[in-house]
Design a protein around this motif. Structure first.
Motif, PDB file in Angstrom:
ATOM      1  N   GLY A 168       0.790  -1.225   0.000  1.00  0.00           N
ATOM      2  CA  GLY A 168       0.000   0.000   0.000  1.00  0.00           C
ATOM      3  C   GLY A 168       0.809   1.254   0.000  1.00  0.00           C
ATOM      4  N   ALA A 169       0.401   2.122   0.843  1.00  0.00           N
ATOM      5  CA  ALA A 169       0.937   3.474   0.860  1.00  0.00           C
ATOM      6  C   ALA A 169       2.452   3.538   0.736  1.00  0.00           C
ATOM      7  N   LEU A 170       3.101   3.035   1.790  1.00  0.00           N
ATOM      8  CA  LEU A 170       4.546   3.188   1.797  1.00  0.00           C
ATOM      9  C   LEU A 170       5.217   2.283   0.770  1.00  0.00           C
ATOM     10  N   GLY A 171       4.574   1.208   0.458  1.00  0.00           N
ATOM     11  CA  GLY A 171       5.187   0.312  -0.502  1.00  0.00           C
ATOM     12  C   GLY A 171       5.375   0.970  -1.852  1.00  0.00           C
ATOM     13  N   LYS A 172       4.518   1.846  -2.171  1.00  0.00           N
ATOM     14  CA  LYS A 172       4.579   2.495  -3.470  1.00  0.00           C
ATOM     15  C   LYS A 172       5.422   3.754  -3.425  1.00  0.00           C
ATOM     16  N   LYS A 173       5.624   4.221  -2.220  1.00  0.00           N
ATOM     17  CA  LYS A 173       6.334   5.479  -2.108  1.00  0.00           C
ATOM     18  C   LYS A 173       7.831   5.267  -2.221  1.00  0.00           C
ATOM     19  N   PRO A 174       8.502   6.287  -2.563  1.00  0.00           N
ATOM     20  CA  PRO A 174       9.941   6.209  -2.720  1.00  0.00           C
ATOM     21  C   PRO A 174      10.632   5.898  -1.414  1.00  0.00           C
ATOM     22  N   LYS A 175      11.868   5.564  -1.560  1.00  0.00           N
ATOM     23  CA  LYS A 175      12.632   5.146  -0.397  1.00  0.00           C
ATOM     24  C   LYS A 175      12.703   6.240   0.654  1.00  0.00           C
ATOM     25  N   GLU A 176      12.684   7.463   0.232  1.00  0.00           N
ATOM     26  CA  GLU A 176      12.766   8.561   1.201  1.00  0.00           C
ATOM     27  C   GLU A 176      11.560   8.533   2.133  1.00  0.00           C
ATOM     28  N   GLN A 177      10.421   8.244   1.525  1.00  0.00           N
ATOM     29  CA  GLN A 177       9.199   8.198   2.335  1.00  0.00           C
ATOM     30  C   GLN A 177       9.305   7.106   3.380  1.00  0.00           C
ATOM     31  N   ARG A 178       9.798   5.994   2.929  1.00  0.00           N
ATOM     32  CA  ARG A 178       9.896   4.881   3.845  1.00  0.00           C
ATOM     33  C   ARG A 178      10.885   5.171   4.966  1.00  0.00           C
ATOM     34  N   SER A 179      11.978   5.726   4.607  1.00  0.00           N
ATOM     35  CA  SER A 179      12.967   6.030   5.639  1.00  0.00           C
ATOM     36  C   SER A 179      12.428   7.099   6.584  1.00  0.00           C
ATOM     37  N   LEU A 180      11.628   7.967   6.054  1.00  0.00           N
ATOM     38  CA  LEU A 180      10.997   8.973   6.916  1.00  0.00           C
ATOM     39  C   LEU A 180      10.045   8.285   7.895  1.00  0.00           C
ATOM     40  N   ARG A 181       9.310   7.331   7.383  1.00  0.00           N
ATOM     41  CA  ARG A 181       8.366   6.603   8.232  1.00  0.00           C
ATOM     42  C   ARG A 181       9.113   5.874   9.339  1.00  0.00           C
ATOM     43  N   LEU A 182      10.198   5.249   8.962  1.00  0.00           N
ATOM     44  CA  LEU A 182      10.990   4.520   9.961  1.00  0.00           C
ATOM     45  C   LEU A 182      11.528   5.481  11.010  1.00  0.00           C
ATOM     46  N   SER A 183      11.915   6.630  10.557  1.00  0.00           N
ATOM     47  CA  SER A 183      12.441   7.624  11.489  1.00  0.00           C
ATOM     48  C   SER A 183      11.353   8.073  12.457  1.00  0.00           C
ATOM     49  N   ILE A 184      10.178   8.262  11.925  1.00  0.00           N
ATOM     50  CA  ILE A 184       9.056   8.662  12.779  1.00  0.00           C
ATOM     51  C   ILE A 184       8.728   7.553  13.775  1.00  0.00           C
ATOM     52  N   ASN A 185       8.752   6.342  13.287  1.00  0.00           N
ATOM     53  CA  ASN A 185       8.484   5.216  14.187  1.00  0.00           C
ATOM     54  C   ASN A 185       9.497   5.174  15.317  1.00  0.00           C
ATOM     55  N   ALA A 186      10.748   5.344  14.979  1.00  0.00           N
ATOM     56  CA  ALA A 186      11.799   5.295  15.998  1.00  0.00           C
ATOM     57  C   ALA A 186      11.609   6.410  17.012  1.00  0.00           C
ATOM     58  N   ARG A 187      11.229   7.552  16.519  1.00  0.00           N
ATOM     59  CA  ARG A 187      11.014   8.684  17.416  1.00  0.00           C
ATOM     60  C   ARG A 187       9.857   8.393  18.377  1.00  0.00           C
TER      61      ARG A 187
END
Length: 223
Positions: free
Chosen positions: A90-109
């Motif tokens: 879905g969402a993040l799967g289609k998004k570029p790597k930057e989006q995903r890394s941003l998501r991971l960063s948010i999760n970590a935070r």
DNA sequence: TAGGCCATCTGGTCCT
DNA sequence: AGGACCAGATGGCCTA
């Protein structure tokens, strides 16, 4: 303060039905605070292994690895599995790597934030007068908050009683005259629920609960 | 097995 | 834009 007067010492330590006995039912001898549950062996996702304990180094140090574990290996706890598919397809799967890394960063935070919150709760638990025995499971979050609130109310009442007592003495009353019960905090043992002796008929562990029988699993279990 | 508690992920909202 | 905060969802562990 009027409402404070209506609360006995025991009442301060009493928790709502939903949180009292059940919250302390975990005080079983099995795992204890640092038992299986306390260690959060596989509770959440990633490699979270010690709950709020020792978080600082952990949450900050394991960040990158955490993120990868949580995301790639499928987070065991949390919405990992369900959302993994959603993420990948879905969402993040289609998004570029930057989006995903941003998501991971948010999760970590967010993870770090929750660890900090848990640290604060641990700090609160450490100053609340309940059994800090290794054989007793630590208070749940909600029980910690409710108990802390009651404890604060109790302290406020004790302080108020002491002030009244001082005021009374300052008025030049005869010391030989017995203090009215309402002005004698020491006559109200319930105000100081933590200084009592071991509960009668209670197993030794329960002595830690002095004055707070409602918090003692053993007492509650007694027939 | 049900219920309680928990950690984590996630998207939304607000603030700086 | 980035961070903090929040609430909903989800699944794991544990106890009764």
């Amino acid at each position: 303060m009027a409402e404070l007067k209506s609360l006995g010492g025991e009442a301060y330590l009493a928790l709502p039905p939903g949180y009292g006995p059940s919250a302390f039912a975990y005080g079983g001898v099995r795992g204890g605070a640092e038992g299986p549950r306390g260690a959060y062996p596989a509770g959440g996702g990633a490699d979270f292994h010690s709950g709020a304990l020792g978080k600082s180094a952990e949450s900050s140090g394991e960040q990158s690895g955490d993120e990868e574990d949580g995301f790639e290996a499928g987070v065991k706890g949390g919405a990992g599995f369900e959302r993994e598919g959603k993420l990948k397809g879905g969402a993040l799967g289609k998004k570029p790597k930057e989006q995903r890394s941003l998501r991971l960063s948010i999760n970590a935070r967010e993870r770090r934030r929750m660890h900090d919150l848990n640290d604060a709760l641990d700090g609160l638990r450490s100053v609340i007068p309940y059994a800090h025995s290794p054989s007793v499971r630590k208070l749940s979050k909600i029980a910690t908050l409710l108990l802390a609130k009651n404890y604060i109310l109790m302290q406020a009442q004790a302080l108020e009683e002491m002030r009244r007592l001082v005021a009374y003495l300052n008025q030049g009353q005869a010391l030989s005259a017995p203090l009215p019960a309402t002005l004698n905090p020491f006559a109200q043992s319930a105000v100081y629920p933590f200084g009592g002796a071991a509960l009668p008929g209670c197993p030794e562990k329960c002595t830690a609960f002095t004055g707070a029988a409602s918090l003692c699993k053993h007492c509650n279990d007694k027939p």
